[in-house]
Design an enzyme around this catalytic site. Sequence first.
Site, PDB file in Angstrom:
ATOM      1  N   TYR A   1       0.825  -1.215   0.000  1.00 19.95           N
ATOM      2  CA  TYR A   1       0.000   0.000   0.000  1.00 19.95           C
ATOM      3  C   TYR A   1       0.862   1.270   0.000  1.00 19.95           C
ATOM      4  O   TYR A   1       0.362   2.364  -0.207  1.00 19.95           O
ATOM      5  CB  TYR A   1      -0.955   0.027   1.194  1.00 19.95           C
ATOM      6  CG  TYR A   1      -1.999  -1.077   1.173  1.00 19.95           C
ATOM      7  CD1 TYR A   1      -2.362  -1.692  -0.021  1.00 19.95           C
ATOM      8  CD2 TYR A   1      -2.616  -1.507   2.335  1.00 19.95           C
ATOM      9  CE1 TYR A   1      -3.303  -2.707  -0.047  1.00 19.95           C
ATOM     10  CE2 TYR A   1      -3.570  -2.518   2.310  1.00 19.95           C
ATOM     11  CZ  TYR A   1      -3.900  -3.111   1.118  1.00 19.95           C
ATOM     12  OH  TYR A   1      -4.833  -4.114   1.091  1.00 19.95           O
TER      13      TYR A   1
ATOM     14  N   ASP B   1      -4.783  -7.269   5.848  1.00 20.07           N
ATOM     15  CA  ASP B   1      -6.044  -6.602   5.529  1.00 20.07           C
ATOM     16  C   ASP B   1      -7.129  -7.647   5.241  1.00 20.07           C
ATOM     17  O   ASP B   1      -8.231  -7.617   5.796  1.00 20.07           O
ATOM     18  CB  ASP B   1      -5.802  -5.716   4.288  1.00 20.07           C
ATOM     19  CG  ASP B   1      -6.897  -4.701   4.063  1.00 20.07           C
ATOM     20  OD1 ASP B   1      -7.866  -4.678   4.832  1.00 20.07           O
ATOM     21  OD2 ASP B   1      -6.790  -3.938   3.090  1.00 20.07           O
TER      22      ASP B   1
ATOM     23  N   ASP C   1     -10.170  -9.284   8.078  1.00 14.30           N
ATOM     24  CA  ASP C   1     -11.600  -9.171   7.787  1.00 14.30           C
ATOM     25  C   ASP C   1     -12.267 -10.547   7.778  1.00 14.30           C
ATOM     26  O   ASP C   1     -13.395 -10.714   8.241  1.00 14.30           O
ATOM     27  CB  ASP C   1     -11.835  -8.483   6.436  1.00 14.30           C
ATOM     28  CG  ASP C   1     -11.916  -6.969   6.591  1.00 14.30           C
ATOM     29  OD1 ASP C   1     -11.579  -6.464   7.677  1.00 14.30           O
ATOM     30  OD2 ASP C   1     -12.323  -6.292   5.632  1.00 14.30           O
TER      31      ASP C   1
ATOM     32  N   LYS D   1       3.908 -15.188   1.403  1.00 17.97           N
ATOM     33  CA  LYS D   1       3.897 -16.044   0.218  1.00 17.97           C
ATOM     34  C   LYS D   1       5.356 -16.234  -0.221  1.00 17.97           C
ATOM     35  O   LYS D   1       5.759 -15.782  -1.308  1.00 17.97           O
ATOM     36  CB  LYS D   1       3.082 -15.404  -0.904  1.00 17.97           C
ATOM     37  CG  LYS D   1       1.590 -15.361  -0.652  1.00 17.97           C
ATOM     38  CD  LYS D   1       0.868 -16.645  -0.987  1.00 17.97           C
ATOM     39  CE  LYS D   1       0.751 -16.874  -2.459  1.00 17.97           C
ATOM     40  NZ  LYS D   1       0.091 -18.143  -2.787  1.00 17.97           N
TER      41      LYS D   1
ATOM     42  N   ASP E   1      -2.466 -17.978   1.340  1.00 14.22           N
ATOM     43  CA  ASP E   1      -3.669 -18.618   0.799  1.00 14.22           C
ATOM     44  C   ASP E   1      -4.109 -19.787   1.673  1.00 14.22           C
ATOM     45  O   ASP E   1      -5.290 -19.972   1.956  1.00 14.22           O
ATOM     46  CB  ASP E   1      -3.446 -19.063  -0.661  1.00 14.22           C
ATOM     47  CG  ASP E   1      -2.132 -19.785  -0.877  1.00 14.22           C
ATOM     48  OD1 ASP E   1      -1.247 -19.717  -0.003  1.00 14.22           O
ATOM     49  OD2 ASP E   1      -1.975 -20.429  -1.935  1.00 14.22           O
TER      50      ASP E   1
END
Length: 369
Positions: free
Chosen positions: A143, A251, A255, A194, A227
């Site tokens: 970001y 992020d 959630d 990852k 993942d």
Amino acid sequence: MSASRNILLLPGDGIGPEVMAQARRVLDWLQSTGRGRFEVTEDLVGGAAIDAHGVPVRDATVARALAADAVLFGSVGGPKWDSVPFEIRPEAGLLRLRKELGVFANLRPAKVFDALVESSSLKPELVRGLDIMIVRECIGGIYFGEPRGIETLPDGSQRGVNTESYTTQEITRVGRVAFDLARARQGRVCSVEKANVMESGLLWRQVMTALHAAEYADVPLTHMYADNCAMQLARNPRQFDVIVTGNLFGDLLSDLAAMLTGSLGLLPSATLGAVDAAGRRHALYEPIHGSAPDIAGKGLANPLAQILSLALLLRYSFGMTQDAALIELAVENTLGSAGRTADIPAPGRATLSTAQMGDAVLAELGRLG
Ligand code: NAD
């Protein structure tokens, strides 16, 4: 008697001031029962600050936040300010505060209260007793990485670019927060990236492994690809204690974890900076929900996320673990026995207003305390 602690309240917009008023009542209760001494000041932020001063946060407010022992934030934004210039939109006030305070570790607890087990999107047997903590690095990664932007290619088509980037220092400081938290909890850390397809993820794994060996060998550390972590959160979330990860994966995963608990109106968060030589750290506490313009001013908002954010503040900024636990227990008991706000209805229970929910928590605190 212990020294007085300085807390800055920034209620913000929409339901922010409504839910903050209930957290303030809990603070007043702590003070009146001699559990803590607080100097509480309040200031404008977000749309409220734009209306009064033309900016989403004033320099003077930033200075007060830097001087405070902790900041309790409400929420900002709403349709009224949708058309203000991008750089002074309400959310820019929150981003500036985070940046100036240097808070980099966003803590998102996902705890399932017994009384709300049925509200989860997962089966009760999978989420009963769930209590995990996601630590998300929040001022680095994709970001913020450079280069970024949208460029026009020679053939006239366009290309959008963002850059995932993490340094050893950025990974180490958020890693320390996760390991320290785990020591005070169930004592397990799962580091998520990852590393199989991203160099920044490979470095993340190497740095976490080295930090673990050098400073935290007593805390079991596992690594997981992001993942797989998403899959495991939906399959068997109780396997986790503390999850630490970068900005983007944090992020998404936080959630996902939030939804396991059932309601937005119940979820607090903390964002912490580094501990300085004097043992102090800047910290900002806020519910994860927004300003909920659709219900603002109607007395419908659930104040529990704001009250639970105050509990996190007491625990992580003031070391008042017993008082934090008392507030959390009062919230849990209230959910189990009293009426409910409209967002978490229960058959046969009265629907409470924001203030009535505050009354119920205070009554329970009075009974417990
Ligand atoms: P939101 O979280 O405000 O609301 C989403 C839904 O959840 C709404 O239906 C709302 O009524 C409900 N809800 C949220 N909190 C609740 C509570 N405490 N009790 C009962 N119901 C609750 O998200 P949104 O609608 O996407 O955003 C509204 C505004 O809030 C926007 O301007 C957005 O930019 C802003 N926002 C601010 C923050 C922040 O200040 N940190 C975070 C998210 C969104």
